[in-house]
Design a protein around this motif. Sequence first.
Motif, PDB file in Angstrom:
ATOM      1  N   UNK A   1      19.536  82.807  59.016  1.00 33.60           N
ATOM      2  CA  UNK A   1      20.586  83.546  59.728  1.00 33.60           C
ATOM      3  C   UNK A   1      21.620  82.597  60.343  1.00 33.60           C
ATOM      4  N   UNK A   2      21.188  81.391  60.672  1.00 33.76           N
ATOM      5  CA  UNK A   2      22.118  80.392  61.228  1.00 33.76           C
ATOM      6  C   UNK A   2      22.896  79.673  60.124  1.00 33.76           C
ATOM      7  N   UNK A   3      22.800  80.179  58.913  1.00 29.74           N
ATOM      8  CA  UNK A   3      23.482  79.616  57.733  1.00 29.74           C
ATOM      9  C   UNK A   3      22.949  78.222  57.394  1.00 29.74           C
ATOM     10  N   UNK A   4      21.639  78.080  57.523  1.00 24.96           N
ATOM     11  CA  UNK A   4      21.021  76.804  57.171  1.00 24.96           C
ATOM     12  C   UNK A   4      21.032  76.591  55.671  1.00 24.96           C
ATOM     13  N   UNK A   5      20.892  75.329  55.293  1.00 23.87           N
ATOM     14  CA  UNK A   5      20.925  74.978  53.872  1.00 23.87           C
ATOM     15  C   UNK A   5      19.518  75.008  53.290  1.00 23.87           C
ATOM     16  N   UNK A   6      19.403  75.515  52.063  1.00 26.08           N
ATOM     17  CA  UNK A   6      18.141  75.445  51.319  1.00 26.08           C
ATOM     18  C   UNK A   6      18.317  74.356  50.255  1.00 26.08           C
ATOM     19  N   UNK A   7      17.476  73.349  50.323  1.00 31.14           N
ATOM     20  CA  UNK A   7      17.640  72.198  49.444  1.00 31.14           C
ATOM     21  C   UNK A   7      17.083  72.458  48.042  1.00 31.14           C
ATOM     22  N   UNK A   8      17.668  71.772  47.082  1.00 33.51           N
ATOM     23  CA  UNK A   8      17.220  71.850  45.690  1.00 33.51           C
ATOM     24  C   UNK A   8      16.609  70.513  45.290  1.00 33.51           C
ATOM     25  N   UNK A   9      15.726  70.537  44.264  1.00 29.38           N
ATOM     26  CA  UNK A   9      15.151  69.262  43.812  1.00 29.38           C
ATOM     27  C   UNK A   9      16.170  68.453  43.013  1.00 29.38           C
ATOM     28  N   UNK A  10      15.877  67.184  42.881  1.00 31.40           N
ATOM     29  CA  UNK A  10      16.634  66.288  41.983  1.00 31.40           C
ATOM     30  C   UNK A  10      18.119  66.147  42.309  1.00 31.40           C
ATOM     31  N   UNK A  11      18.448  66.041  43.591  1.00 35.40           N
ATOM     32  CA  UNK A  11      19.848  65.766  43.903  1.00 35.40           C
ATOM     33  C   UNK A  11      20.104  64.251  43.881  1.00 35.40           C
ATOM     34  N   UNK A  12      19.033  63.474  43.923  1.00 33.91           N
ATOM     35  CA  UNK A  12      19.172  62.018  43.866  1.00 33.91           C
ATOM     36  C   UNK A  12      19.249  61.357  45.227  1.00 33.91           C
ATOM     37  N   UNK A  13      19.573  62.128  46.266  1.00 37.17           N
ATOM     38  CA  UNK A  13      19.664  61.584  47.621  1.00 37.17           C
ATOM     39  C   UNK A  13      18.270  61.625  48.255  1.00 37.17           C
ATOM     40  N   UNK A  14      17.851  60.493  48.837  1.00 39.67           N
ATOM     41  CA  UNK A  14      16.494  60.408  49.399  1.00 39.67           C
ATOM     42  C   UNK A  14      16.278  61.436  50.510  1.00 39.67           C
ATOM     43  N   UNK A  15      17.279  61.595  51.398  1.00 37.62           N
ATOM     44  CA  UNK A  15      17.139  62.559  52.497  1.00 37.62           C
ATOM     45  C   UNK A  15      17.063  63.987  51.964  1.00 37.62           C
ATOM     46  N   UNK A  16      17.816  64.260  50.901  1.00 33.60           N
ATOM     47  CA  UNK A  16      17.748  65.586  50.273  1.00 33.60           C
ATOM     48  C   UNK A  16      16.353  65.851  49.714  1.00 33.60           C
ATOM     49  N   UNK A  17      15.760  64.819  49.130  1.00 36.31           N
ATOM     50  CA  UNK A  17      14.418  64.965  48.548  1.00 36.31           C
ATOM     51  C   UNK A  17      13.404  65.260  49.657  1.00 36.31           C
ATOM     52  N   UNK A  18      13.530  64.539  50.778  1.00 37.77           N
ATOM     53  CA  UNK A  18      12.611  64.765  51.903  1.00 37.77           C
ATOM     54  C   UNK A  18      12.790  66.168  52.486  1.00 37.77           C
ATOM     55  N   UNK A  19      14.045  66.591  52.627  1.00 37.84           N
ATOM     56  CA  UNK A  19      14.301  67.944  53.133  1.00 37.84           C
ATOM     57  C   UNK A  19      13.801  69.001  52.150  1.00 37.84           C
TER      58      UNK A  19
END
Lengths: 141, 58
Positions: free
Chosen positions: A63-81
């Motif tokens: 509801x706060x418009x948070x992001x849902x992460x996807x796999x394989x973006x290549x960014x380490x922080x994205x992978x952890x999230x």
Amino acid sequence: MTTEMANNVQVPARAAGRSSSMALLVLIAGWLVPGAGHLLLGKWIRGLLLFVTLVLMFSIGIALRGKIYSPNTGDLLDILNFAGDLGTGLFYVIAKMFDLGQAAIVTVTADYGTKFVVVAGLLNIIAAVDAHSLATGRKAS
Amino acid sequence: MTITHFDAVLLFSLFTSIVFGITQRAEPRMMVRFGAFCFALFVFGTIAASWLMWLIKH
């Protein structure tokens, strides 16, 4: 002598626990649906509290418009999230299916929402492992 | 949906403390006590860190 003592210690703990397949089922159910592991073990209040808490946390994050992460973006922080998001189990799948959440974080509250979703996943993993510990007898009650 | 920074702190602390209380203690009484302890630590820790950042800035 040492082995005998170790066995004597382990036997009551094993006897108190359930079969390993049941423990695995509890772990997976607890991961897929928050609190389901505790519900399978008959811990109704704990299971419902965990379900309500984690679903609310996830929903508020969305509801706060948070992001849902996807796999394989290549960014380490994205992978952890992404790993954190994946902890929400079926709710991650539902969020992806219905395209919930935002593609990018644009406001401060959206950043909070993103953290809510990630932490809900991490807390759900802790809850699932707790249910597994109850099933194996590692945790007393 | 929009919430203030402090609302976010309270909600985050509440949800996290409930899960910590249930998972980190075995007895219901101790779960409540530990959950309340975690909640207080989260909220007052955040307030203390906020004042610290304010002092550093000023």
